[in-house]
Design a protein around this motif. Structure first.
Motif, PDB file in Angstrom:
ATOM      1  N   ARG A  18      -1.952  11.380  -5.281  1.00 43.06           N
ATOM      2  CA  ARG A  18      -0.849  12.495  -5.671  1.00 43.06           C
ATOM      3  C   ARG A  18       0.327  11.820  -6.186  1.00 43.06           C
ATOM      4  NH1 ARG A  18      -1.360  18.056  -2.380  1.00 43.06           N
ATOM      5  NH2 ARG A  18      -3.282  18.666  -2.882  1.00 43.06           N
ATOM      6  N   VAL A  19       0.836  10.816  -5.259  1.00 40.95           N
ATOM      7  CA  VAL A  19       2.097   9.938  -5.737  1.00 40.95           C
ATOM      8  C   VAL A  19       1.724   9.456  -6.836  1.00 40.95           C
ATOM      9  CG1 VAL A  19       3.614   8.318  -5.019  1.00 40.95           C
ATOM     10  CG2 VAL A  19       2.907  10.030  -3.167  1.00 40.95           C
ATOM     11  N   LYS A  20       0.890   8.804  -6.859  1.00 44.56           N
ATOM     12  CA  LYS A  20       0.578   7.776  -8.146  1.00 44.56           C
ATOM     13  C   LYS A  20       0.531   8.757  -9.483  1.00 44.56           C
ATOM     14  CE  LYS A  20      -2.069   3.687  -6.366  1.00 44.56           C
ATOM     15  NZ  LYS A  20      -3.213   2.910  -6.333  1.00 44.56           N
ATOM     16  N   ILE A  29       5.404   0.921  -5.310  1.00 40.23           N
ATOM     17  CA  ILE A  29       4.454   1.700  -5.050  1.00 40.23           C
ATOM     18  C   ILE A  29       2.908   0.980  -4.647  1.00 40.23           C
ATOM     19  CG2 ILE A  29       2.750   3.724  -5.750  1.00 40.23           C
ATOM     20  CD1 ILE A  29       5.104   4.676  -7.328  1.00 40.23           C
ATOM     21  N   THR A  30       2.654   0.129  -5.479  1.00 39.01           N
ATOM     22  CA  THR A  30       1.503  -0.711  -5.214  1.00 39.01           C
ATOM     23  C   THR A  30       1.423  -1.514  -3.843  1.00 39.01           C
ATOM     24  OG1 THR A  30       1.190  -0.923  -7.633  1.00 39.01           O
ATOM     25  CG2 THR A  30      -0.232  -2.386  -6.293  1.00 39.01           C
ATOM     26  N   LYS A  75       8.681  -0.076 -14.101  1.00 44.70           N
ATOM     27  CA  LYS A  75       7.812  -1.361 -13.778  1.00 44.70           C
ATOM     28  C   LYS A  75       8.215  -1.480 -12.014  1.00 44.70           C
ATOM     29  CE  LYS A  75       7.359  -3.504 -18.307  1.00 44.70           C
ATOM     30  NZ  LYS A  75       7.563  -4.692 -18.895  1.00 44.70           N
ATOM     31  N   ILE A  76       9.463  -1.729 -11.819  1.00 46.57           N
ATOM     32  CA  ILE A  76       9.814  -1.962 -10.344  1.00 46.57           C
ATOM     33  C   ILE A  76       9.159  -0.809  -9.379  1.00 46.57           C
ATOM     34  CG2 ILE A  76      11.688  -2.047  -8.751  1.00 46.57           C
ATOM     35  CD1 ILE A  76      13.603  -2.755 -11.250  1.00 46.57           C
ATOM     36  N   LEU A  77       9.218   0.333 -10.048  1.00 50.71           N
ATOM     37  CA  LEU A  77       8.698   1.702  -8.986  1.00 50.71           C
ATOM     38  C   LEU A  77       7.274   1.363  -8.970  1.00 50.71           C
ATOM     39  CD1 LEU A  77       9.093   4.179  -7.616  1.00 50.71           C
ATOM     40  CD2 LEU A  77       8.503   5.378  -9.676  1.00 50.71           C
ATOM     41  N   ILE A  78       6.408   0.906  -9.979  1.00 51.70           N
ATOM     42  CA  ILE A  78       5.061   0.650  -9.754  1.00 51.70           C
ATOM     43  C   ILE A  78       4.763  -0.570  -8.809  1.00 51.70           C
ATOM     44  CG2 ILE A  78       3.018   0.067 -11.064  1.00 51.70           C
ATOM     45  CD1 ILE A  78       4.144   2.775 -11.757  1.00 51.70           C
ATOM     46  N   LYS A 104      -0.104  -2.303   1.754  1.00 53.90           N
ATOM     47  CA  LYS A 104       0.323  -2.540   3.270  1.00 53.90           C
ATOM     48  C   LYS A 104      -0.095  -1.316   4.249  1.00 53.90           C
ATOM     49  CE  LYS A 104       4.512  -5.045   2.446  1.00 53.90           C
ATOM     50  NZ  LYS A 104       6.211  -5.240   2.540  1.00 53.90           N
ATOM     51  N   ILE A 105       0.173  -0.016   3.795  1.00 52.23           N
ATOM     52  CA  ILE A 105      -0.229   1.038   4.657  1.00 52.23           C
ATOM     53  C   ILE A 105      -1.701   1.153   4.839  1.00 52.23           C
ATOM     54  CG2 ILE A 105      -0.273   3.511   4.680  1.00 52.23           C
ATOM     55  CD1 ILE A 105       2.408   3.681   3.000  1.00 52.23           C
ATOM     56  N   SER A 106      -2.390   0.792   3.563  1.00 54.67           N
ATOM     57  CA  SER A 106      -4.157   0.825   3.501  1.00 54.67           C
ATOM     58  C   SER A 106      -4.464  -0.298   4.641  1.00 54.67           C
ATOM     59  CB  SER A 106      -4.636   0.634   2.328  1.00 54.67           C
ATOM     60  OG  SER A 106      -4.135   1.550   1.436  1.00 54.67           O
TER      61      SER A 106
END
Length: 292
Positions: free
Chosen positions: A47-49, A156-157, A150-153, A162-164
């Motif tokens: 949803r965030v993506k 997020i990635t 680009k910085i946000l992408i 890290k979370i995964s």
């Protein structure tokens, strides 16, 4: 006297079964909650993506008919979740509202361009894929400029990776604990019948014949424990849907099916393997070793 002893043995056996069922139910409930976190974290991540957009600024010479055709072609692409068109006039109004004044009064003309925001499907929101899309759109005759954060992408990635990673580590750790706990409960249950196992073996029963009733009994207990765990998970689903209705817990049938299937499969596989090896251990012991 014999009846009292038989009654005592039955109570002891029932107590053993109840403890196994409770252990299995608690462990499977924990595994189910962890599975829910994993599945819903993926949903939240997607949803965030899918709120990230890549904006195409169109050349002034592009006609309304061409814009509509271009929009339709973009909507048909595999990477597109939805397409939003913003005219240069609407963009000027939005910008004037943001800065609190009409900038066109002192500029005399509208320098903004017609724009199309493409909201991508989650798998395409990565730095590499978005760079590839940017290069593709820049070659289009209608597109003057391509813009996205680009910085946000990148942020997020990296955060999602890290979370995964840590979710997988925690999941693996708790899954191992689950297997150990269920295995221990089943071994204790079979330990109380080790003399029966050896007696059957001494009168000529094969290992497979001796093992079969223990395996079926453990699988039945596993399914009872799985049912109790699923009831607990259903209650969790109900209250989470009340506190976080936006996540649509009760409407997410896929997640429910995955959890039900996962809990039942885990109950079957773990009890089957644990019982097999527990009975095998006692089958391989010598008679004098049964007392230790």
């Amino acid at each position: 006297m014999a009846s009292k002893f038989e009654s005592y043995q039955k109570r002891r056996l029932a107590s053993s079964y109840i403890s196994v069922v409770i252990s299995i139910a608690l462990v499977l409930f924990m595994v189910g909650v962890l599975g829910l976190v994993l599945l819903k974290s993926t949903l939240v991540t997607n949803r965030v993506k899918e709120k990230v957009a890549i904006t195409l600024f169109l050349k002034d010479k592009v006609t309304s008919k061409q814009i509509n055709t271009f929009k339709a072609s973009l909507q048909a692409e595999d990477f597109t979740k939805r397409v939003v068109f913003t005219s240069k006039k609407q963009a000027a109004k939005n910008y004037s509202k943001e800065i609190g004044e009409d900038f066109m009064q002192f500029l005399g003309e509208n320098p903004l361009k017609n724009g199309i925001d493409i909201f991508l499907k989650a798998p395409y929101v990565t730095p590499e894929k978005m760079q590839a899309l940017e290069a593709k759109f820049l070659k289009n005759a209608f597109v003057a400029e391509v813009s996205y954060d680009k910085i946000l992408i990148d942020l997020i990635t990296k955060n999602i990776k890290k979370i995964s990673f840590w979710l997988l580590v925690v999941s693996g750790f708790f899954s191992l604990i689950a297997v150990i706990l269920i295995n221990s409960s089943i071994r204790l249950s079979i330990y109380s019948k080790r003399f029966n196992i050896k007696t059957m073996q001494m009168v000529g029963a094969t290992k497979g014949f001796i093992r079969k009733p223990f395996i079926w009994q453990s699988i039945k207990l596993g399914f009872i424990g799985a049912f109790i765990a699923l009831v607990g998970l259903a209650i969790v689903f109900y209250y989470l849907d009340k506190f976080a209705p936006s996540l649509g817990f009760l409407e997410d049938y896929n997640t429910m099916l995955y959890l039900v299937g996962g809990v039942i499969s885990a109950a079957f596989i773990i009890t089957l393997i644990s019982t097999f090896f527990a009975t095998q251990r006692f089958l391989n012991l010598r008679t004098d070793q049964l007392y230790y």
